[in-house]
Scaffold this active site. Sequence first.
Site, PDB file in Angstrom:
ATOM      1  CD  GLU A  21      -4.678   9.102  -8.821  1.00  0.00           C
ATOM      2  OE1 GLU A  21      -4.862   8.000  -8.320  1.00  0.00           O
ATOM      3  OE2 GLU A  21      -4.321   9.251 -10.010  1.00  0.00           O
ATOM      4  CE1 TYR A  53      10.042  -3.215  14.788  1.00  0.00           C
ATOM      5  CE2 TYR A  53      12.018  -4.567  14.896  1.00  0.00           C
ATOM      6  CZ  TYR A  53      10.812  -4.158  15.437  1.00  0.00           C
ATOM      7  OH  TYR A  53      10.377  -4.678  16.623  1.00  0.00           O
ATOM      8  CB  VAL A  72       3.470   2.854  -8.042  1.00  0.00           C
ATOM      9  CG1 VAL A  72       2.114   3.281  -7.563  1.00  0.00           C
ATOM     10  CG2 VAL A  72       3.363   2.062  -9.319  1.00  0.00           C
ATOM     11  CD  GLU A  73       5.862   2.326 -12.561  1.00  0.00           C
ATOM     12  OE1 GLU A  73       5.336   1.576 -13.405  1.00  0.00           O
ATOM     13  OE2 GLU A  73       5.289   3.346 -12.121  1.00  0.00           O
ATOM     14  CE  LYS A  98      -2.868   5.805  -6.683  1.00  0.00           C
ATOM     15  NZ  LYS A  98      -2.458   6.659  -7.798  1.00  0.00           N
TER      16      LYS A  98
END
Length: 117
Positions: A21, A53, A72-73, A98
């Site tokens: 992945e 930004y 993802v953490e 995701k």
Amino acid sequence: MDTIFLEQVKVQTKLGVPEWERTLPQTVILDIEIGYDFSKACQSDAIENTIDYGLVVARIRETLAEHSFKLVEALGEHVCQLILKEFKAQNVKLKVSKPGILPGLKALGVVMERDQK
């Protein structure tokens, strides 16, 4: 405290637990809230008294293109610390999504908040 928000920031990164992945970049969507004192910027109308930004988004895209994450953490923590340290934000709230990773699931992800220590 004041907040800059950036919604639906699409970035490319390599992310996933299985090694296959992480072979190709995939799209991740970020919703970001950045806490900062804008009182000087309100008076001066000068970009140097706030957080640019455009630079935040460019820096996030740059660093996520260079890194690979299993979770993802971990990606979320990386982005939070980047904003806190490089842009001297007082705090950051981040939602990492995701999209379309599992059948019948719009997205998965995390929401995290971090403060300047």
